[in-house]
Design a protein around this motif. Structure first.
Motif, mmCIF file in Angstrom:
data_model
loop_
_atom_site.group_PDB
_atom_site.id
_atom_site.type_symbol
_atom_site.label_atom_id
_atom_site.label_comp_id
_atom_site.label_asym_id
_atom_site.label_seq_id
_atom_site.Cartn_x
_atom_site.Cartn_y
_atom_site.Cartn_z
ATOM 1 N N MET A 150 6.241 0.212 10.211
ATOM 2 C CA MET A 150 5.993 -0.714 9.123
ATOM 3 C C MET A 150 5.318 0.023 7.986
ATOM 4 S SD MET A 150 4.702 -4.144 11.130
ATOM 5 C CE MET A 150 4.252 -4.963 9.632
ATOM 6 N N PRO A 151 5.782 -0.196 6.773
ATOM 7 C CA PRO A 151 5.142 0.459 5.626
ATOM 8 C C PRO A 151 3.819 -0.225 5.276
ATOM 9 C CG PRO A 151 6.923 -0.960 4.886
ATOM 10 C CD PRO A 151 6.960 -0.975 6.397
ATOM 11 N N LEU A 152 3.040 0.461 4.451
ATOM 12 C CA LEU A 152 1.817 -0.148 3.937
ATOM 13 C C LEU A 152 2.173 -1.308 3.021
ATOM 14 C CD1 LEU A 152 -0.183 3.070 2.922
ATOM 15 C CD2 LEU A 152 -0.611 1.596 4.888
ATOM 16 N N SER A 153 1.248 -2.216 2.860
ATOM 17 C CA SER A 153 1.456 -3.323 1.923
ATOM 18 C C SER A 153 1.429 -2.789 0.490
ATOM 19 C CB SER A 153 0.368 -4.376 2.114
ATOM 20 O OG SER A 153 -0.902 -3.806 1.843
ATOM 21 N N ASP A 154 1.939 -3.570 -0.454
ATOM 22 C CA ASP A 154 1.919 -3.156 -1.854
ATOM 23 C C ASP A 154 0.480 -3.061 -2.333
ATOM 24 O OD1 ASP A 154 4.676 -3.050 -2.004
ATOM 25 O OD2 ASP A 154 4.858 -5.114 -2.742
ATOM 26 N N PRO A 155 0.122 -1.971 -3.023
ATOM 27 C CA PRO A 155 -1.254 -1.826 -3.512
ATOM 28 C C PRO A 155 -1.480 -2.620 -4.786
ATOM 29 C CG PRO A 155 0.035 0.064 -4.173
ATOM 30 C CD PRO A 155 0.937 -0.790 -3.334
ATOM 31 N N VAL A 156 -2.744 -2.807 -5.111
ATOM 32 C CA VAL A 156 -3.087 -3.375 -6.418
ATOM 33 C C VAL A 156 -2.843 -2.297 -7.466
ATOM 34 C CG1 VAL A 156 -4.795 -4.939 -5.419
ATOM 35 C CG2 VAL A 156 -5.518 -2.708 -6.243
ATOM 36 N N GLU A 157 -2.863 -2.655 -8.731
ATOM 37 C CA GLU A 157 -2.683 -1.672 -9.797
ATOM 38 C C GLU A 157 -3.757 -0.597 -9.672
ATOM 39 O OE1 GLU A 157 -2.965 -1.487 -14.614
ATOM 40 O OE2 GLU A 157 -2.223 -3.333 -13.701
ATOM 41 N N ARG A 158 -3.341 0.663 -9.816
ATOM 42 C CA ARG A 158 -4.293 1.753 -9.625
ATOM 43 C C ARG A 158 -3.849 2.984 -10.398
ATOM 44 N NH1 ARG A 158 -2.831 2.945 -3.278
ATOM 45 N NH2 ARG A 158 -0.677 3.538 -3.637
ATOM 46 N N GLU A 159 -4.773 3.928 -10.543
ATOM 47 C CA GLU A 159 -4.531 5.169 -11.274
ATOM 48 C C GLU A 159 -4.570 6.341 -10.293
ATOM 49 O OE1 GLU A 159 -6.771 7.902 -14.664
ATOM 50 O OE2 GLU A 159 -7.714 6.067 -13.939
ATOM 51 N N PRO A 160 -3.525 7.154 -10.233
ATOM 52 C CA PRO A 160 -3.570 8.313 -9.329
ATOM 53 C C PRO A 160 -4.551 9.366 -9.848
ATOM 54 C CG PRO A 160 -1.560 8.360 -10.636
ATOM 55 C CD PRO A 160 -2.267 7.088 -10.979
ATOM 56 N N LEU A 161 -5.397 9.891 -8.970
ATOM 57 C CA LEU A 161 -6.400 10.877 -9.365
ATOM 58 C C LEU A 161 -6.299 12.179 -8.574
ATOM 59 C CD1 LEU A 161 -9.501 8.523 -9.680
ATOM 60 C CD2 LEU A 161 -8.053 9.399 -11.526
ATOM 61 N N HIS A 162 -6.053 12.086 -7.280
ATOM 62 C CA HIS A 162 -6.098 13.261 -6.410
ATOM 63 C C HIS A 162 -4.916 13.216 -5.458
ATOM 64 C CE1 HIS A 162 -8.078 16.478 -4.094
ATOM 65 N NE2 HIS A 162 -7.579 15.875 -3.036
ATOM 66 N N ARG A 163 -4.289 14.381 -5.237
ATOM 67 C CA ARG A 163 -3.206 14.478 -4.258
ATOM 68 C C ARG A 163 -3.479 15.670 -3.357
ATOM 69 N NH1 ARG A 163 2.915 14.145 -5.758
ATOM 70 N NH2 ARG A 163 2.449 12.004 -5.225
ATOM 71 N N ARG A 164 -3.390 15.429 -2.061
ATOM 72 C CA ARG A 164 -3.494 16.501 -1.064
ATOM 73 C C ARG A 164 -2.172 16.543 -0.305
ATOM 74 N NH1 ARG A 164 -8.566 17.564 2.620
ATOM 75 N NH2 ARG A 164 -9.035 18.642 0.686
ATOM 76 N N ARG A 165 -1.611 17.732 -0.230
ATOM 77 C CA ARG A 165 -0.357 17.908 0.504
ATOM 78 C C ARG A 165 -0.573 18.938 1.597
ATOM 79 N NH1 ARG A 165 2.063 18.888 -4.946
ATOM 80 N NH2 ARG A 165 1.663 20.956 -4.195
ATOM 81 N N TYR A 166 -0.022 18.639 2.744
ATOM 82 C CA TYR A 166 0.006 19.578 3.857
ATOM 83 C C TYR A 166 1.464 19.897 4.145
ATOM 84 C CZ TYR A 166 -4.758 18.250 5.306
ATOM 85 O OH TYR A 166 -6.098 18.022 5.381
ATOM 86 N N VAL A 167 1.729 21.134 4.483
ATOM 87 C CA VAL A 167 3.050 21.538 4.954
ATOM 88 C C VAL A 167 2.820 22.444 6.157
ATOM 89 C CG1 VAL A 167 5.175 22.796 4.435
ATOM 90 C CG2 VAL A 167 4.082 21.418 2.662
ATOM 91 N N PHE A 168 3.552 22.176 7.228
ATOM 92 C CA PHE A 168 3.458 22.978 8.443
ATOM 93 C C PHE A 168 4.859 23.370 8.875
ATOM 94 C CE2 PHE A 168 -0.122 19.994 8.610
ATOM 95 C CZ PHE A 168 -1.175 20.874 8.750
ATOM 96 N N ASP A 169 5.005 24.589 9.356
ATOM 97 C CA ASP A 169 6.275 25.071 9.874
ATOM 98 C C ASP A 169 6.014 25.880 11.129
ATOM 99 O OD1 ASP A 169 8.270 24.299 7.765
ATOM 100 O OD2 ASP A 169 6.872 25.456 6.522
ATOM 101 N N GLY A 170 6.905 25.749 12.109
ATOM 102 C CA GLY A 170 6.806 26.513 13.342
ATOM 103 C C GLY A 170 8.027 27.397 13.510
ATOM 104 N N TYR A 171 7.800 28.640 13.954
ATOM 105 C CA TYR A 171 8.872 29.628 14.074
ATOM 106 C C TYR A 171 8.793 30.354 15.409
ATOM 107 C CZ TYR A 171 8.760 29.247 8.968
ATOM 108 O OH TYR A 171 8.766 28.781 7.670
ATOM 109 N N ARG A 172 9.953 30.665 15.950
ATOM 110 C CA ARG A 172 10.049 31.594 17.070
ATOM 111 C C ARG A 172 10.320 32.960 16.451
ATOM 112 N NH1 ARG A 172 12.681 30.294 22.213
ATOM 113 N NH2 ARG A 172 13.731 28.731 20.978
#
Length: 188
Positions: A1-23
């Motif tokens: 289930m997705p999150l509910s719709d948010p109230v009006e807001r201003e984006p301020l900060h974004r954190r991204r993670y990326v992970f990869d696994g290799y043999r």
């Protein structure tokens, strides 16, 4: 289930993670992780001058090399962007993880080896999540190599979360010998 719709807001900060696994070709495994923090606005920084909107405030990467027993054989950490000129100095402390095992107590090991001012909060946080990525990379690949399938490595997760609860439908279906009756006591 997705999150509910948010109230009006201003984006301020974004954190991204990326992970990869290799043999690797030499029989070892590389788990790589990257964390990137950006702001939606420009701001002044003592060590870097103005950091423009969208330019990383934090950008750290880690390559963790493991053997089949999840023992750390090599580790490389890099700070590509940090808010302070001294931030890259923390990366060397992570070499002390060589010889330690990724598994139960991994986060405790991280705090002991590179916690506090010995390390970097962001790299330590990244390494904590890399333990799960290591398991999801190595266990299914080893199970397939032994003639099984990807799900065979999941047996080690019994009792670790809601889906793998010992009295739940997944464990009863996939590993009936390890299952408890519905509502069974899983305090062992």
């Amino acid at each position: 289930m997705p999150l509910s719709d948010p109230v009006e807001r201003e984006p301020l900060h974004r954190r991204r993670y990326v992970f990869d696994g290799y043999r690797r070709g030499d029989g070892l495994w590389d788990i790589e992780g990257r964390i990137v923090d950006t702001k939606s606005y420009s701001f002044s920084n003592h060590d870097r001058g103005t950091i423009p909107a969208g330019e990383p405030v934090h950008e750290m990467a880690v390559r963790l090399t493991l053997d089949d027993d999840f023992v750390v054989r090599e580790i490389e950490a890099a700070t590509e962007h940090g808010p302070f000129a001294v931030c890259p100095g923390a990366t060397a402390s992570y070499r002390a993880l060589v010889g330690h095992t990724v598994g139960g107590g991994w986060r405790r090991t991280l705090r002991k080896v590179a916690g506090g001012w010995a390390g970097c909060t962001h790299i330590t946080e990244l390494l904590g999540a890399m333990g799960t990525v290591a398991f999801q990379t190595i266990a299914p690949a080893r199970a397939r190599a032994a003639g099984g399938h990807d799900g065979d490595g999941e047996r080690a997760l019994i009792g670790s979360c809601h889906a793998f609860r010992r009295d739940g439908p997944v464990v009863r279906r996939q590993w009936p010998a390890d299952a408890l009756p519905p509502g069974g006591d899983d305090t062992a």
